[in-house]
Write a protein that holds these residues in place. Structure first.
Motif, PDB file in Angstrom:
ATOM      1  N   TYR A  35       0.451  -1.154  -0.025  1.00  0.00           N
ATOM      2  CA  TYR A  35       0.104   0.146   0.159  1.00  0.00           C
ATOM      3  C   TYR A  35       0.939   1.342   0.106  1.00  0.00           C
ATOM      4  CZ  TYR A  35      -4.592  -2.520   1.699  1.00  0.00           C
ATOM      5  OH  TYR A  35      -5.084  -3.772   1.366  1.00  0.00           O
ATOM      6  N   GLY A  42      -5.881   8.269   2.116  1.00  0.00           N
ATOM      7  CA  GLY A  42      -6.109   6.641   3.727  1.00  0.00           C
ATOM      8  C   GLY A  42      -4.628   6.324   2.914  1.00  0.00           C
ATOM      9  N   PRO A  43      -4.716   5.275   2.620  1.00  0.00           N
ATOM     10  CA  PRO A  43      -3.795   4.099   2.285  1.00  0.00           C
ATOM     11  C   PRO A  43      -4.288   2.905   1.028  1.00  0.00           C
ATOM     12  CG  PRO A  43      -3.517   3.460   4.478  1.00  0.00           C
ATOM     13  CD  PRO A  43      -4.928   3.900   4.392  1.00  0.00           C
ATOM     14  N   LEU A  45      -3.595   0.854  -1.925  1.00  0.00           N
ATOM     15  CA  LEU A  45      -3.112  -0.725  -2.777  1.00  0.00           C
ATOM     16  C   LEU A  45      -2.438  -0.367  -3.867  1.00  0.00           C
ATOM     17  CD1 LEU A  45      -3.046  -3.932  -2.003  1.00  0.00           C
ATOM     18  CD2 LEU A  45      -5.719  -3.654  -3.275  1.00  0.00           C
ATOM     19  N   GLN A  48      -1.327  -6.577  -5.208  1.00  0.00           N
ATOM     20  CA  GLN A  48      -1.483  -7.933  -4.194  1.00  0.00           C
ATOM     21  C   GLN A  48      -0.959  -9.061  -4.980  1.00  0.00           C
ATOM     22  OE1 GLN A  48      -5.590  -8.096  -3.225  1.00  0.00           O
ATOM     23  NE2 GLN A  48      -5.344 -10.137  -2.638  1.00  0.00           N
ATOM     24  N   GLU A 101      -8.308 -11.993   7.763  1.00  0.00           N
ATOM     25  CA  GLU A 101      -7.359 -10.189   7.936  1.00  0.00           C
ATOM     26  C   GLU A 101      -6.274  -9.755   7.631  1.00  0.00           C
ATOM     27  OE1 GLU A 101      -7.862 -10.594  12.543  1.00  0.00           O
ATOM     28  OE2 GLU A 101      -6.647  -8.640  12.785  1.00  0.00           O
ATOM     29  N   GLN A 102      -5.989  -8.908   7.247  1.00  0.00           N
ATOM     30  CA  GLN A 102      -4.855  -7.791   6.969  1.00  0.00           C
ATOM     31  C   GLN A 102      -3.479  -8.342   7.948  1.00  0.00           C
ATOM     32  OE1 GLN A 102      -4.689  -6.020   3.588  1.00  0.00           O
ATOM     33  NE2 GLN A 102      -6.267  -7.150   3.013  1.00  0.00           N
ATOM     34  N   PHE A 104      -0.119  -5.894   9.071  1.00  0.00           N
ATOM     35  CA  PHE A 104       0.212  -4.672   8.878  1.00  0.00           C
ATOM     36  C   PHE A 104       1.470  -5.098   9.046  1.00  0.00           C
ATOM     37  CE2 PHE A 104      -2.365  -2.551   5.191  1.00  0.00           C
ATOM     38  CZ  PHE A 104      -3.549  -2.441   5.936  1.00  0.00           C
TER      39      PHE A 104
ATOM     40  N   HIS B  34     -13.866  -2.861   8.179  1.00  0.00           N
ATOM     41  CA  HIS B  34     -12.576  -3.030   8.919  1.00  0.00           C
ATOM     42  C   HIS B  34     -12.044  -1.896   9.840  1.00  0.00           C
ATOM     43  CE1 HIS B  34     -10.991  -6.824   7.105  1.00  0.00           C
ATOM     44  NE2 HIS B  34     -11.616  -6.259   6.322  1.00  0.00           N
ATOM     45  N   TYR B  36      -9.463  -0.405  11.791  1.00  0.00           N
ATOM     46  CA  TYR B  36      -8.154  -0.038  12.284  1.00  0.00           C
ATOM     47  C   TYR B  36      -7.801   0.732  13.039  1.00  0.00           C
ATOM     48  CZ  TYR B  36      -6.857  -3.572   8.657  1.00  0.00           C
ATOM     49  OH  TYR B  36      -7.011  -5.156   7.710  1.00  0.00           O
ATOM     50  N   TRP B  38      -3.929   3.646  13.979  1.00  0.00           N
ATOM     51  CA  TRP B  38      -1.852   3.596  13.247  1.00  0.00           C
ATOM     52  C   TRP B  38      -2.187   4.190  14.504  1.00  0.00           C
ATOM     53  CZ3 TRP B  38      -1.097   5.068   7.811  1.00  0.00           C
ATOM     54  CH2 TRP B  38       0.455   4.180   7.444  1.00  0.00           C
ATOM     55  N   PRO B  44      -0.133  -0.405  11.410  1.00  0.00           N
ATOM     56  CA  PRO B  44      -1.001  -0.573  12.227  1.00  0.00           C
ATOM     57  C   PRO B  44      -2.436  -2.106  13.478  1.00  0.00           C
ATOM     58  CG  PRO B  44      -0.984   0.273   9.077  1.00  0.00           C
ATOM     59  CD  PRO B  44       0.479  -0.275  10.265  1.00  0.00           C
ATOM     60  N   ALA B  46      -5.594  -4.344  13.750  1.00  0.00           N
ATOM     61  CA  ALA B  46      -6.461  -4.316  13.735  1.00  0.00           C
ATOM     62  C   ALA B  46      -7.718  -3.954  14.313  1.00  0.00           C
ATOM     63  CB  ALA B  46      -7.212  -5.790  13.130  1.00  0.00           C
ATOM     64  N   LEU B  89      -8.022   4.256  11.536  1.00  0.00           N
ATOM     65  CA  LEU B  89      -8.440   3.929   9.819  1.00  0.00           C
ATOM     66  C   LEU B  89      -9.540   3.019   9.310  1.00  0.00           C
ATOM     67  CD1 LEU B  89      -5.214   3.591   8.253  1.00  0.00           C
ATOM     68  CD2 LEU B  89      -6.506   5.963   7.483  1.00  0.00           C
ATOM     69  N   LYS B  93     -15.311  -3.554   2.187  1.00  0.00           N
ATOM     70  CA  LYS B  93     -14.288  -3.836   1.115  1.00  0.00           C
ATOM     71  C   LYS B  93     -15.908  -4.657   0.603  1.00  0.00           C
ATOM     72  CE  LYS B  93     -11.506  -7.293   1.910  1.00  0.00           C
ATOM     73  NZ  LYS B  93     -10.544  -8.532   2.713  1.00  0.00           N
ATOM     74  N   GLN B 100     -10.142  -5.754  -2.862  1.00  0.00           N
ATOM     75  CA  GLN B 100      -9.528  -4.953  -1.978  1.00  0.00           C
ATOM     76  C   GLN B 100     -10.258  -4.188  -1.374  1.00  0.00           C
ATOM     77  OE1 GLN B 100      -8.983  -0.718  -4.868  1.00  0.00           O
ATOM     78  NE2 GLN B 100      -8.013  -2.999  -5.701  1.00  0.00           N
ATOM     79  N   LEU B 101      -8.899  -4.342  -0.217  1.00  0.00           N
ATOM     80  CA  LEU B 101      -9.507  -2.799   1.088  1.00  0.00           C
ATOM     81  C   LEU B 101      -9.649  -1.704   0.017  1.00  0.00           C
ATOM     82  CD1 LEU B 101      -8.296  -4.051   3.977  1.00  0.00           C
ATOM     83  CD2 LEU B 101     -10.693  -4.155   3.927  1.00  0.00           C
ATOM     84  N   PHE B 103      -9.755   2.426   1.715  1.00  0.00           N
ATOM     85  CA  PHE B 103      -9.392   2.650   3.265  1.00  0.00           C
ATOM     86  C   PHE B 103      -9.976   4.415   2.423  1.00  0.00           C
ATOM     87  CE2 PHE B 103      -6.910   0.285   6.358  1.00  0.00           C
ATOM     88  CZ  PHE B 103      -5.922  -0.428   5.014  1.00  0.00           C
ATOM     89  N   GLY B 104     -10.546   4.902   4.499  1.00  0.00           N
ATOM     90  CA  GLY B 104     -10.330   5.762   4.396  1.00  0.00           C
ATOM     91  C   GLY B 104      -9.859   6.694   4.439  1.00  0.00           C
TER      92      GLY B 104
END
Lengths: 113, 113
Positions: A35, A42-43, A45, A48, A101-102, A104, B34, B36, B38, B44, B46, B89, B93, B100-101, B103-104
């Motif tokens: 990311y 925001g992050p 992508l 992948q 779940e990802q 980081f 999701h 997170y 950070w 970050p 979860a 964050l 999805k 792909q996630l 993010f805000g």
């Protein structure tokens, strides 16, 4: 259980130089993500991987960015040549499978002068 | 690409105050939401993964709710502590076919001792 490792943690380069980031995912995680998080956003992508194959690189600026995961474990992300707008935090994440779940890593903060 | 919005962008609260933030996302083709946390210079972390309309999840002083029909989620922190200072964050999805996630931009919380 060791987390996602990234190096370096910080990097300062001049525009037009090249830079590479390294990521070691959690052992056994087949899916790996890169990311880009620009300040104030925001992050996003970039790419992948599923094992050593690319699943999604639709948002990767392929004229200057490249990434590989040759043996399906570690991954490197390269920028060549860097531009000022590439200044960002580059986060690596991994998951057991695409919908899990990802987790980081701490990220690499890149500053391009 | 989804449009995930978070508000407020930042806020400062006094230690002991309770607070909440909002995440809005497209409700069509929703799959999972999701949250997170950070902290600066860390990975970050979860907090919650939520999938069902009406879901409520809790972790210590932090809780979250989900409304998939109207496309929003709230994150609540009860009795804020300085160690809660971080960027929160949310990421959405969509659909079962997308990896792909999205993010805000995050909500940056500062808790003043």
């Amino acid at each position: 259980e060791a987390g996602v490792a990234q190096s370096p943690r910080y990097k300062i380069i001049e525009k037009r130089q090249s830079v590479a980031f390294w990521c070691n995912p959690i052992s056994g995680h087949a899916t790996l993500y890169w990311y880009q998080q620009i300040l104030g956003q925001g992050p996003k992508l970039l790419i992948q991987f599923q094992n050593n194959g690319v699943v999604d690189d639709s948002q990767l600026p392929k004229d200057r960015f490249s990434a590989e995961r040759l043996k399906g474990v570690d991954s490197t992300l390269k920028i060549q040549p860097a531009k000022l707008e590439d200044s960002a935090v580059y986060l690596c994440a991994s998951s057991l499978a695409p919908f899990n779940e990802q987790f980081f890593g701490p990220g690499t903060r890149l500053t391009v002068l | 690409i989804l449009n995930v919005e978070q508000s407020p962008q930042s806020l400062h609260v006094q230690e002991g105050d309770s607070t909440n933030f909002t995440c809005s996302f497209p409700s069509s083709n929703f799959y999972a939401l999701h949250w997170y946390r950070w902290e600066t210079a860390k990975s970050p972390e979860a907090l919650f993964v939520m999938t069902l309309n009406g879901d409520e999840k809790k972790k210590g002083r932090i809780s979250a709710t989900l409304n998939t029909k109207e496309g929003y989620s709230y994150l609540y922190i009860k009795g804020s502590q300085p160690e809660d200072s971080a960027t929160y964050l949310c990421a959405s999805k969509e659909g079962a076919g997308s990896y792909q996630l999205t993010f805000g931009k995050g909500t940056k919380l500062s808790v003043i001792p």
